[in-house]
Design a protein around this motif. Structure first.
Motif, PDB file in Angstrom:
ATOM      1  N   LEU A   1       4.268  -3.374   3.118  1.00 55.64           N
ATOM      2  CA  LEU A   1       3.653  -2.754   4.290  1.00 55.64           C
ATOM      3  C   LEU A   1       4.319  -3.252   5.567  1.00 55.64           C
ATOM      4  O   LEU A   1       4.657  -2.455   6.450  1.00 55.64           O
ATOM      5  CB  LEU A   1       2.154  -3.041   4.320  1.00 55.64           C
ATOM      6  N   VAL A   2       4.541  -4.543   5.675  1.00 58.80           N
ATOM      7  CA  VAL A   2       5.182  -5.104   6.872  1.00 58.80           C
ATOM      8  C   VAL A   2       6.608  -4.578   7.003  1.00 58.80           C
ATOM      9  O   VAL A   2       7.035  -4.212   8.104  1.00 58.80           O
ATOM     10  CB  VAL A   2       5.142  -6.650   6.844  1.00 58.80           C
ATOM     11  N   ALA A   3       7.333  -4.490   5.903  1.00 53.19           N
ATOM     12  CA  ALA A   3       8.698  -3.937   5.944  1.00 53.19           C
ATOM     13  C   ALA A   3       8.671  -2.481   6.399  1.00 53.19           C
ATOM     14  O   ALA A   3       9.518  -2.053   7.204  1.00 53.19           O
ATOM     15  CB  ALA A   3       9.357  -4.055   4.566  1.00 53.19           C
ATOM     16  N   ALA A   4       7.702  -1.723   5.919  1.00 50.37           N
ATOM     17  CA  ALA A   4       7.591  -0.312   6.292  1.00 50.37           C
ATOM     18  C   ALA A   4       7.218  -0.154   7.771  1.00 50.37           C
ATOM     19  O   ALA A   4       7.793   0.682   8.479  1.00 50.37           O
ATOM     20  CB  ALA A   4       6.562   0.391   5.406  1.00 50.37           C
TER      21      ALA A   4
ATOM     22  N   PHE B   1      -7.805  -0.970  16.386  1.00 48.14           N
ATOM     23  CA  PHE B   1      -7.422  -0.120  15.273  1.00 48.14           C
ATOM     24  C   PHE B   1      -8.173  -0.568  14.029  1.00 48.14           C
ATOM     25  O   PHE B   1      -8.500  -1.738  13.876  1.00 48.14           O
ATOM     26  CB  PHE B   1      -5.922  -0.264  14.954  1.00 48.14           C
ATOM     27  N   THR B   2      -8.377   0.382  13.129  1.00 48.61           N
ATOM     28  CA  THR B   2      -8.821   0.062  11.781  1.00 48.61           C
ATOM     29  C   THR B   2      -7.670   0.460  10.875  1.00 48.61           C
ATOM     30  O   THR B   2      -7.222   1.610  10.907  1.00 48.61           O
ATOM     31  CB  THR B   2     -10.094   0.831  11.406  1.00 48.61           C
ATOM     32  N   VAL B   3      -7.183  -0.498  10.091  1.00 47.94           N
ATOM     33  CA  VAL B   3      -6.053  -0.243   9.205  1.00 47.94           C
ATOM     34  C   VAL B   3      -6.519  -0.363   7.763  1.00 47.94           C
ATOM     35  O   VAL B   3      -7.110  -1.373   7.371  1.00 47.94           O
ATOM     36  CB  VAL B   3      -4.900  -1.238   9.470  1.00 47.94           C
ATOM     37  N   PHE B   4      -6.265   0.679   7.004  1.00 50.26           N
ATOM     38  CA  PHE B   4      -6.470   0.652   5.566  1.00 50.26           C
ATOM     39  C   PHE B   4      -5.125   0.238   4.988  1.00 50.26           C
ATOM     40  O   PHE B   4      -4.187   1.040   4.940  1.00 50.26           O
ATOM     41  CB  PHE B   4      -6.949   2.016   5.060  1.00 50.26           C
ATOM     42  N   ALA B   5      -5.016  -1.041   4.611  1.00 50.59           N
ATOM     43  CA  ALA B   5      -3.734  -1.657   4.280  1.00 50.59           C
ATOM     44  C   ALA B   5      -3.482  -1.697   2.776  1.00 50.59           C
ATOM     45  O   ALA B   5      -4.131  -2.461   2.057  1.00 50.59           O
ATOM     46  CB  ALA B   5      -3.701  -3.071   4.847  1.00 50.59           C
ATOM     47  N   PRO B   6      -2.507  -0.908   2.309  1.00 51.43           N
ATOM     48  CA  PRO B   6      -2.164  -0.957   0.885  1.00 51.43           C
ATOM     49  C   PRO B   6      -1.404  -2.248   0.559  1.00 51.43           C
ATOM     50  O   PRO B   6      -0.559  -2.699   1.331  1.00 51.43           O
ATOM     51  CB  PRO B   6      -1.270   0.261   0.667  1.00 51.43           C
TER      52      PRO B   6
ATOM     53  N   PHE C   1       1.965  -0.133  -3.334  1.00 52.19           N
ATOM     54  CA  PHE C   1       3.273   0.490  -3.107  1.00 52.19           C
ATOM     55  C   PHE C   1       4.074   0.542  -4.404  1.00 52.19           C
ATOM     56  O   PHE C   1       4.765   1.528  -4.676  1.00 52.19           O
ATOM     57  CB  PHE C   1       4.059  -0.266  -2.026  1.00 52.19           C
ATOM     58  N   ALA C   2       3.982  -0.503  -5.219  1.00 50.65           N
ATOM     59  CA  ALA C   2       4.717  -0.547  -6.486  1.00 50.65           C
ATOM     60  C   ALA C   2       4.240   0.530  -7.460  1.00 50.65           C
ATOM     61  O   ALA C   2       4.998   0.944  -8.342  1.00 50.65           O
ATOM     62  CB  ALA C   2       4.579  -1.930  -7.119  1.00 50.65           C
ATOM     63  N   ALA C   3       3.009   0.998  -7.292  1.00 48.94           N
ATOM     64  CA  ALA C   3       2.462   2.031  -8.176  1.00 48.94           C
ATOM     65  C   ALA C   3       2.979   3.436  -7.837  1.00 48.94           C
ATOM     66  O   ALA C   3       2.773   4.374  -8.609  1.00 48.94           O
ATOM     67  CB  ALA C   3       0.936   2.013  -8.109  1.00 48.94           C
ATOM     68  N   LEU C   4       3.647   3.583  -6.696  1.00 48.21           N
ATOM     69  CA  LEU C   4       4.245   4.874  -6.357  1.00 48.21           C
ATOM     70  C   LEU C   4       5.390   5.159  -7.326  1.00 48.21           C
ATOM     71  O   LEU C   4       5.950   4.229  -7.925  1.00 48.21           O
ATOM     72  CB  LEU C   4       4.773   4.859  -4.916  1.00 48.21           C
ATOM     73  N   PRO C   5       5.766   6.429  -7.477  1.00 48.00           N
ATOM     74  CA  PRO C   5       6.894   6.733  -8.376  1.00 48.00           C
ATOM     75  C   PRO C   5       8.141   5.923  -8.005  1.00 48.00           C
ATOM     76  O   PRO C   5       8.382   5.631  -6.827  1.00 48.00           O
ATOM     77  CB  PRO C   5       7.118   8.234  -8.147  1.00 48.00           C
TER      78      PRO C   5
ATOM     79  N   HIS D   1      -8.841  -3.308   6.276  1.00 48.72           N
ATOM     80  CA  HIS D   1      -9.499  -3.148   4.980  1.00 48.72           C
ATOM     81  C   HIS D   1      -8.375  -3.009   3.954  1.00 48.72           C
ATOM     82  O   HIS D   1      -7.522  -2.126   4.090  1.00 48.72           O
ATOM     83  CB  HIS D   1     -10.377  -1.909   4.948  1.00 48.72           C
ATOM     84  N   VAL D   2      -8.347  -3.870   2.968  1.00 48.45           N
ATOM     85  CA  VAL D   2      -7.310  -3.839   1.937  1.00 48.45           C
ATOM     86  C   VAL D   2      -7.645  -2.732   0.941  1.00 48.45           C
ATOM     87  O   VAL D   2      -8.789  -2.646   0.478  1.00 48.45           O
ATOM     88  CB  VAL D   2      -7.220  -5.198   1.210  1.00 48.45           C
ATOM     89  N   ILE D   3      -6.649  -1.897   0.630  1.00 52.48           N
ATOM     90  CA  ILE D   3      -6.864  -0.817  -0.333  1.00 52.48           C
ATOM     91  C   ILE D   3      -5.876  -0.936  -1.493  1.00 52.48           C
ATOM     92  O   ILE D   3      -4.808  -1.540  -1.360  1.00 52.48           O
ATOM     93  CB  ILE D   3      -6.775   0.592   0.317  1.00 52.48           C
ATOM     94  N   ASP D   4      -6.246  -0.317  -2.618  1.00 56.41           N
ATOM     95  CA  ASP D   4      -5.457  -0.459  -3.845  1.00 56.41           C
ATOM     96  C   ASP D   4      -4.523   0.710  -4.127  1.00 56.41           C
ATOM     97  O   ASP D   4      -3.950   0.795  -5.213  1.00 56.41           O
ATOM     98  CB  ASP D   4      -6.384  -0.702  -5.039  1.00 56.41           C
TER      99      ASP D   4
END
Length: 163
Positions: free
Chosen positions: A45-48, A64-69, A74-78, A155-158
């Motif tokens: 996320l920080v790199a992005a 701000f409210t950040v929903f942070a993956p 990110f690894a679960a993406l194709p 808020h950390v998201i999966d």
């Protein structure tokens, strides 16, 4: 008697000023980017955010409210998705995805509890939030809520939210 009081007040004021000048500077509460960067679960996320040029924005006043993956989200993406998004020619797509994870204002989980909402993101599109049984945002579950930063809430998201 008034003169003695005035002298004591002057000495006291001077002492307070010296003590304040000599005291170490208090660091302010960390902002959203500082918290994400110091947590080992948000390297992607920080790199992005850095690649998209959004660091200064997310270090800004907010709130701000950040929903942070997480990195795992990110690894679960194709395969190859993250690498492709981080290429300079894909900055617009990366920015659209990242700003889809940000909602203006500081929203804590207690404000979401028991509600179903559609909320406009910084991206301009809406996310659907369901706070009736825990909190979900689109297809992602909030795994850790209410990480308070100086300029908002994380808020950390999966899962990564895709507009």
């Amino acid at each position: 008697m008034n003169r003695r009081f005035a002298i004591k007040s002057t000495i006291l004021a001077a002492g307070v000023a010296v003590a304040a000048a000599c005291a170490p500077m208090m660091e302010s509460e960390p902002d959203i980017v500082d918290i994400a960067a110091s947590n080992g679960n948000f390297n992607t996320l920080v790199a992005a955010v850095t690649a998209a040029g959004l660091v200064d924005t997310l270090k800004g006043e907010g709130p701000f409210t950040v929903f942070a993956p997480t990195d795992a989200a990110f690894a679960a993406l194709p395969a190859g998705t993250v690498e492709t998004l981080l290429m300079p020619e894909n900055i617009d797509q990366l920015t659209a995805i990242l700003t889809y994870h940000v909602v203006p204002g500081a929203v804590t989980s207690d404000q979401l509890a028991g509600q179903r909402l559609s909320v406009a993101t910084v991206n301009g599109k809406e996310v659907h939030i369901d706070g009736r049984n825990g909190v979900t945002v689109e297809n992602a579950t909030v795994t850790t809520a209410d990480i308070i930063a100086s300029n908002g809430v994380i808020h950390v998201i999966d899962a990564v939210l895709l507009p």
